[in-house]
Design an enzyme around this catalytic site. Sequence first.
Site, PDB file in Angstrom:
ATOM      1  CD  GLU A  73      16.833 -10.992  -1.684  1.00 38.39           C
ATOM      2  OE1 GLU A  73      15.835 -11.151  -0.977  1.00 38.39           O
ATOM      3  OE2 GLU A  73      16.784 -10.878  -2.910  1.00 38.39           O
ATOM      4  CE1 TYR A 119      -3.890   8.993   0.195  1.00 40.46           C
ATOM      5  CE2 TYR A 119      -5.431   9.019  -1.639  1.00 40.46           C
ATOM      6  CZ  TYR A 119      -5.103   9.372  -0.347  1.00 40.46           C
ATOM      7  OH  TYR A 119      -5.959  10.130   0.398  1.00 40.46           O
TER       8      TYR A 119
HETATM    9 ZN    ZN Z   1      14.751 -10.781  -3.467  1.00 46.48          ZN
END
Ligand code: ZN
Length: 210
Positions: A73, A119
């Site tokens: 990835e 936040y």
């Molecule tokens: Zn992934």
Amino acid sequence: MTESQLRESLVMFGLSLYQRGYAHGSSGNLSARLADGLLVTPTNSCLGRLDPARISKVGLDGKHVSGEAPSKEAFLHLAMYQERPTAQGIVHLHCTHCVALSCLEHGRPEDVLPPITAYYVMRIRSLPLVPYYRPGDRALAEAVREKAKKHHAVLLANHGPVVAGKTLEDAVYNAEEMEETAKLFFLLEGRRTRLLDAAKIADLEKNFPS
Ligand SMILES: [Zn+2]
């Protein structure tokens, strides 16, 4: 930070995320930008057991330079860095509540998590859904690249988040904020919920410009 400090930081944040259940098995990957490329966690590595010396180094063109083979990835990280010159660290997780959110049908895929807390708004602001592609499909990187022009955080459909930060630490905190907000989203599901309105969001943006 020097390259060796960044390697130690990747190990430390990987362990921290793993120990607290943000990553399981060999899921998730972290990266940090270098002057001439990036450091990224190796393919099939467990974030809880990273070795600083074996972390992969990849050129800005995606070529493997040293260390173990990079995560499959890594190209998602590269696309985000190429579109966002201020990004110095990126976190990609398969964390439970974000993945659950990524599997829902969304009426507004351009922003899939509502402004529940200040936040969340300060760290993420808006979260577009990137359509599903099978793991390793390069078309996924191009889809992330398209969204990264305007967003430092995206949610991959039926998969998980990719989040950039001004530092690696900032990217980790952004990812944690997103996961905790997704958890709140499910806790509040079906209840009458007071979200931050446009005036409150504008006030935050004025006082905490990104
Ligand atoms: Zn992934």
